[in-house]
Design an enzyme around this catalytic site. Structure first.
Site, PDB file in Angstrom:
ATOM      1  N   HIS A  70      39.324 -19.363 -10.228  1.00  0.00           N
ATOM      2  CA  HIS A  70      40.579 -19.474 -11.003  1.00  0.00           C
ATOM      3  C   HIS A  70      40.293 -19.468 -12.516  1.00  0.00           C
ATOM      4  O   HIS A  70      40.485 -20.476 -13.193  1.00  0.00           O
ATOM      5  CB  HIS A  70      41.356 -20.739 -10.592  1.00  0.00           C
ATOM      6  CG  HIS A  70      42.811 -20.685 -10.976  1.00  0.00           C
ATOM      7  ND1 HIS A  70      43.807 -21.317 -10.279  1.00  0.00           N
ATOM      8  CD2 HIS A  70      43.444 -20.051 -12.005  1.00  0.00           C
ATOM      9  CE1 HIS A  70      44.978 -21.102 -10.852  1.00  0.00           C
ATOM     10  NE2 HIS A  70      44.780 -20.325 -11.913  1.00  0.00           N
ATOM     11  N   GLU A 109      42.386 -24.952  -3.773  1.00  0.00           N
ATOM     12  CA  GLU A 109      41.275 -24.931  -4.736  1.00  0.00           C
ATOM     13  C   GLU A 109      40.725 -26.337  -4.976  1.00  0.00           C
ATOM     14  O   GLU A 109      41.514 -27.274  -5.036  1.00  0.00           O
ATOM     15  CB  GLU A 109      41.774 -24.334  -6.063  1.00  0.00           C
ATOM     16  CG  GLU A 109      42.188 -22.888  -5.883  1.00  0.00           C
ATOM     17  CD  GLU A 109      42.948 -22.319  -7.080  1.00  0.00           C
ATOM     18  OE1 GLU A 109      43.058 -23.002  -8.111  1.00  0.00           O
ATOM     19  OE2 GLU A 109      43.439 -21.183  -6.960  1.00  0.00           O
ATOM     20  N   ARG A 128      48.773 -17.015  -7.433  1.00  0.00           N
ATOM     21  CA  ARG A 128      48.497 -18.346  -6.890  1.00  0.00           C
ATOM     22  C   ARG A 128      48.050 -18.179  -5.437  1.00  0.00           C
ATOM     23  O   ARG A 128      48.547 -17.278  -4.732  1.00  0.00           O
ATOM     24  CB  ARG A 128      49.768 -19.208  -6.903  1.00  0.00           C
ATOM     25  CG  ARG A 128      50.177 -19.687  -8.261  1.00  0.00           C
ATOM     26  CD  ARG A 128      49.273 -20.790  -8.768  1.00  0.00           C
ATOM     27  NE  ARG A 128      49.756 -21.373 -10.010  1.00  0.00           N
ATOM     28  CZ  ARG A 128      49.329 -21.005 -11.218  1.00  0.00           C
ATOM     29  NH1 ARG A 128      48.434 -20.057 -11.360  1.00  0.00           N
ATOM     30  NH2 ARG A 128      49.804 -21.618 -12.290  1.00  0.00           N
TER      31      ARG A 128
HETATM   32  O1  LIG Z   1      46.883 -20.132 -13.556  1.00  0.00           O
HETATM   33  C1  LIG Z   1      47.061 -20.261 -14.705  1.00  0.00           C
HETATM   34  C2  LIG Z   1      48.325 -20.384 -15.362  1.00  0.00           C
HETATM   35  O2  LIG Z   1      49.382 -20.506 -14.713  1.00  0.00           O
HETATM   36  O3  LIG Z   1      48.316 -20.386 -16.597  1.00  0.00           O
END
Ligand SMILES: O=CC(=O)O
Length: 301
Positions: free
Chosen positions: A267, A249, A220
């Protein structure tokens, strides 16, 4: 084939909360009827939303990460929580290795070199070998382990940091992240985002990784002190970075756009058609199980 929101609409009354302009008004009119929230990596159920929904029974997240859900509040209220573990592990681990290769072998820059016609004027500069580089992993859960397995196939010595040392692996354990960073060439963030792991990559860790070191983040954005990372990359105090996640983001620090030792992704760790379908099936399966009083498929709480 029905999309996942069409499938949800077939079985439940679905409100697309993210696209409702006046959220306060919507909540005021509908709060009593809402029994489930479907979240994802960018929006979940925080304390405020939970507080506004008196009859909320379950939060089913289309993500493995739970950082957008107030788990303590859910526990307190007896609200069930599910996520989508396992089905996305391979994709995220594949992408982490892809980022390592992309940064060290300058894959994106090479591609731009060909497309822009520069190859006709001379060969591309030499890059850095990936096979055999030492890889340090923060968080040796499902995804961290899958990255380790893949990196082993590239003959990379593996070390890791986690809250506790694991008895079932032979990788070297470092109780401190700074020590791990000082003893590896590629450092990967693969742990969950919690209060303890926020800014786990700080100035000290970045300096320990050093001007030849590479940071890979498939966790993250808030795992990293982003302004510190940007200044280290701009000043050449860090060798490179492969980043799939960012603090705010979809806003990415523009100082990174001109750097060739950085690969930036939007992402997309779990972003394949196959995996997103399995994730959607789990979200719907968990909701159905809950409302049929059956055991949840992937319960967190
Ligand atoms: O970032 C993606 C997730 O947590 O699945």
């Amino acid at each position: 084939m029905l999309t996942s929101s069409e499938q949800l609409e077939k079985r439940f009354t679905l409100y697309k909360f993210h696209s409702i302009p006046d959220k306060a008004h919507f909540l005021n009119s509908n709060k009593a009827s809402i029994r489930a929230v479907v979240g994802n990596a960018s929006a979940g159920a925080d304390a405020q939303l939970i507080h506004q929904l008196p009859n909320l029974e379950i939060v089913s997240s289309f993500s493995v990460g739970l950082d957008k859900i107030d788990l303590a509040k859910c526990k307190e209220r007896g609200i069930r929580v599910t996520n989508t573990p396992d089905v996305l592990t391979d994709d995220v681990a594949d992408l982490a290795i892809g980022l390592m290769l992309a940064v060290l072998r300058r894959l994106c820059q090479s591609d731009r070199y060909v497309r822009s016609g520069q190859w006709k004027k001379g060969d591309f500069k030499l890059t850095t070998k990936f096979t055999g580089k030492s890889v340090g992993i923060i968080g040796l859960g499902r995804i961290g382990l899958a990255i380790a397995k893949r990196a082993e196939a590239f003959r990379c010595p593996i070390s890791y940091h986690a809250r506790t040392e694991k008895s079932d692996v032979n990788y070297k354990y470092y109780p401190s992240v700074v020590e791990l960073a000082a003893n590896c060439q590629i450092l990967v963030v693969a742990c969950a985002l919690t209060e303890e792991t926020r800014h786990i990559i700080n100035r000290e860790v970045i300096n320990a990784l050093g001007p030849k070191g590479v940071l890979i983040n498939i966790g993250r954005g808030p795992h990293v002190d982003e302004p510190e990372l940007v200044s280290a990359l701009v000043q050449g105090r860090l060798g490179g970075a492969g980043l799939d996640v960012f603090q705010d983001e979809p806003n990415v620090p523009e100082e990174l756009f001109g750097l060739e030792n950085v690969v930036l992704l939007p992402h997309v760790g779990s972003g394949t058609m196959e995996t997103r379908k399995e994730m959607a099936d789990l979200v719907i399966g968990n909701l159905e199980a809950h409302f049929l009083n059956r055991p949840l498929l992937t319960p967190v709480l």
